[in-house]
Design a protein around this motif. Structure first.
Motif, short mmCIF file in Angstrom:
data_model
loop_
_atom_site.label_atom_id
_atom_site.label_comp_id
_atom_site.label_asym_id
_atom_site.label_seq_id
_atom_site.Cartn_x
_atom_site.Cartn_y
_atom_site.Cartn_z
N SER A 8 0.86 -1.18 0.00
CA SER A 8 0.00 0.00 0.00
C SER A 8 0.90 1.24 0.00
N PRO A 9 0.53 2.24 -0.82
CA PRO A 9 1.31 3.50 -0.78
C PRO A 9 0.90 4.36 0.42
N ASN A 10 -0.17 3.96 1.12
CA ASN A 10 -0.70 4.79 2.21
C ASN A 10 0.00 4.43 3.52
N LYS A 11 1.11 5.07 3.77
CA LYS A 11 1.89 4.72 4.97
C LYS A 11 2.95 5.78 5.21
N TYR A 12 3.52 5.75 6.42
CA TYR A 12 4.71 6.55 6.71
C TYR A 12 5.91 5.72 6.34
N ASN A 13 6.99 6.38 5.92
CA ASN A 13 8.24 5.64 5.77
C ASN A 13 8.89 5.66 7.14
N GLY A 14 8.92 4.52 7.78
CA GLY A 14 9.44 4.45 9.14
C GLY A 14 8.36 4.80 10.15
N ARG A 15 8.80 5.03 11.40
CA ARG A 15 7.84 5.28 12.48
C ARG A 15 8.23 6.51 13.31
N ARG A 16 8.92 7.47 12.69
CA ARG A 16 9.30 8.71 13.39
C ARG A 16 9.99 8.43 14.73
N GLY A 17 10.80 7.40 14.74
CA GLY A 17 11.57 7.12 15.95
C GLY A 17 10.87 6.23 16.97
N TRP A 18 9.59 5.96 16.76
CA TRP A 18 8.85 5.11 17.71
C TRP A 18 9.05 3.63 17.37
N LYS A 19 8.88 2.78 18.37
CA LYS A 19 8.89 1.33 18.15
C LYS A 19 7.50 0.81 18.49
N PRO A 20 6.98 -0.11 17.71
CA PRO A 20 5.61 -0.58 17.98
C PRO A 20 5.55 -1.46 19.22
N ASP A 21 4.57 -1.21 20.07
CA ASP A 21 4.35 -2.09 21.22
C ASP A 21 2.86 -2.29 21.50
N MET A 22 2.02 -1.92 20.55
CA MET A 22 0.59 -2.15 20.69
C MET A 22 0.02 -2.68 19.39
N ILE A 23 -0.94 -3.59 19.50
CA ILE A 23 -1.62 -4.12 18.32
C ILE A 23 -3.07 -3.66 18.39
N VAL A 24 -3.52 -2.98 17.32
CA VAL A 24 -4.88 -2.45 17.32
C VAL A 24 -5.75 -3.25 16.35
N CYS A 25 -6.88 -3.75 16.85
CA CYS A 25 -7.78 -4.57 16.04
C CYS A 25 -8.95 -3.74 15.51
N HIS A 26 -9.30 -4.03 14.26
CA HIS A 26 -10.34 -3.27 13.55
C HIS A 26 -11.31 -4.22 12.85
N ILE A 27 -12.44 -3.65 12.43
CA ILE A 27 -13.37 -4.36 11.55
C ILE A 27 -13.44 -3.56 10.25
N THR A 28 -13.49 -4.27 9.10
CA THR A 28 -13.37 -3.57 7.81
C THR A 28 -14.63 -2.80 7.40
N GLU A 29 -15.82 -3.28 7.84
CA GLU A 29 -17.09 -2.75 7.30
C GLU A 29 -17.08 -2.92 5.77
N ALA A 150 -3.82 -4.34 27.60
CA ALA A 150 -3.35 -2.97 27.46
C ALA A 150 -2.56 -2.80 26.16
N HIS A 151 -2.14 -3.91 25.58
CA HIS A 151 -1.31 -3.84 24.37
C HIS A 151 -1.94 -4.51 23.16
N ILE A 152 -3.00 -5.27 23.39
CA ILE A 152 -3.79 -5.82 22.28
C ILE A 152 -5.17 -5.19 22.47
N VAL A 153 -5.43 -4.18 21.66
CA VAL A 153 -6.57 -3.29 21.96
C VAL A 153 -7.47 -3.13 20.74
N GLY A 154 -8.57 -2.44 20.93
CA GLY A 154 -9.49 -2.15 19.84
C GLY A 154 -9.40 -0.70 19.43
N HIS A 155 -9.75 -0.43 18.19
CA HIS A 155 -9.75 0.94 17.69
C HIS A 155 -10.64 1.83 18.58
N TYR A 156 -11.71 1.24 19.14
CA TYR A 156 -12.64 2.01 19.98
C TYR A 156 -11.96 2.57 21.22
N GLU A 157 -10.85 1.95 21.62
CA GLU A 157 -10.14 2.45 22.79
C GLU A 157 -9.17 3.58 22.41
#
Ligand SMILES: [Zn+2]
Length: 321
Positions: A8-29, A150-157
């Motif tokens: 996908s072209p829709n993304k940041y290149n890199g993470r602005r110095g952050w490291k990922p430590d949370m997984i966010v779950c979504h529904i596609t609709e 706290a680290h496997i969360v929903g978009h609603y949070e």
């Protein structure tokens, strides 16, 4: 596991110095194929790291090294997706765009169908995928994503105002977290829980002294003093049925009257004279304001990081905010 790759072209290149430590779950609709193609379309300005189909197929759209455009938060207080509106302490504390430090998973489905409940094949794939993500993030960033609520969360949070039903009330968070070897009981301070106090389904009264919703709008007079049922809970707020609005927990009282709701992150004053250990509390400590850093039963630890680092009985402290 088998993962189809797209870019996908829709993304940041890199993470602005952050490291990922949370997984966010979504529904596609939307359908799986529809979501994959839309999230790769530059017009959508949206993406996710992964999309999981109802039949268990998985496509990756964005590399884990890069931030996806899936659950962005704004630094502007006037924005509906302002980080300060999140029910997750980590999101509020980090004061930046949540896309920098999260991995996002879209799940095929429509909230209307069954409120985010995954099919068996989809749940099995998500469990394998989360294991895979945790392995990869460890390899790439040296970060262990904790397997907890706290680290496997929903978009609603992350964005309670704009996405209250993503991925949905029936999404199997607890089963998934247990299956990846974690504890479904929140263990860290940013855990979205208030189990010590209010529960979903509780009847509560909005205090007469309340002035604003958690989202900042004025509370109308007819709401004050009225009873509502709690539909959903965040770290410091509750979504009330009937008015469908988020109200700060400090502005609610239970059926039995005002409760002194003490939780991790609460700012408190000391009303008692003794620590939980029985020693006398010196005046300079008593006069200060302290932050609760841990709760254990009827005791609260105040100010572990640079503070007094002492346990007090909950009955000897009073929440001020
Ligand atoms: Zn979402």
């Amino acid at each position: 596991m088998r993962i189809t790759k797209k870019n996908s072209p829709n993304k940041y290149n890199g993470r602005r110095g952050w490291k990922p430590d949370m997984i966010v779950c979504h529904i596609t609709e939307g359908s799986y194929n529809g979501a994959v193609s839309w999230l790769c379309n530059p017009k959508s300005q949206a993406s996710a790291h992964y999309v999981v189909a109802k039949d268990g197929r998985v496509t990756q759209l964005v590399d884990l090294k890069d931030g996806a455009w899936c659950n962005g938060t704004s630094t502007k207080p006037s924005s509906k997706v302002y980080y300060g509106k999140s029910s997750l302490k980590a999101v509020r504390d980090r004061r930046t765009n949540a896309n920098y430090y999260t991995v996002s998973i879209e799940h095929e489905g429509f909230w209307k169908e069954n409120k985010g409940k995954l099919t068996e094949a989809q749940k099995a794939a998500t469990i394998e995928l989360i294991k895979h993500i945790r392995d990869e993030v460890k390899k790439i960033f040296g970060v262990e994503i904790p397997a907890d609520r706290a680290h496997i969360v929903g978009h609603y949070e992350v964005s309670p105002i704009t996405k209250p039903h993503c991925p949905g009330e029936n999404f199997q968070f607890d089963e998934i977290i247990k299956a990846v070897g974690g504890s479904s009981v929140p263990v860290t301070p940013n855990a979205p829980t208030n189990t010590n106090d209010f529960k979903v389904g509780d009847t509560v009264t909005v205090k007469r002294s309340a002035t604003k919703y958690a989202t900042g709008q004025r509370i109308a007079n007819f709401v004050k003093g009225s009873k509502y049922k709690i539909k959903q809970l965040g770290a410091d707020r509750a979504l009330l049925s009937g008015i469908n609005s988020w109200v700060k927990l400090s502005d609610l009282e239970g059926e039995g009257g005002t409760r002194n709701i003490i939780k991790v992150g609460s700012k408190v004053k000391i009303t008692g004279n003794k620590y939980a250990t029985g020693q006398k509390i010196p005046g300079w400590v008593k006069n200060g304001t302290h932050e609760v850093s841990r709760i254990a039963g009827e005791k609260a630890l105040l100010g572990a990081n640079g503070g007094i680092n002492s346990w007090l009985n909950k009955s000897d402290i009073k929440v001020i905010e």
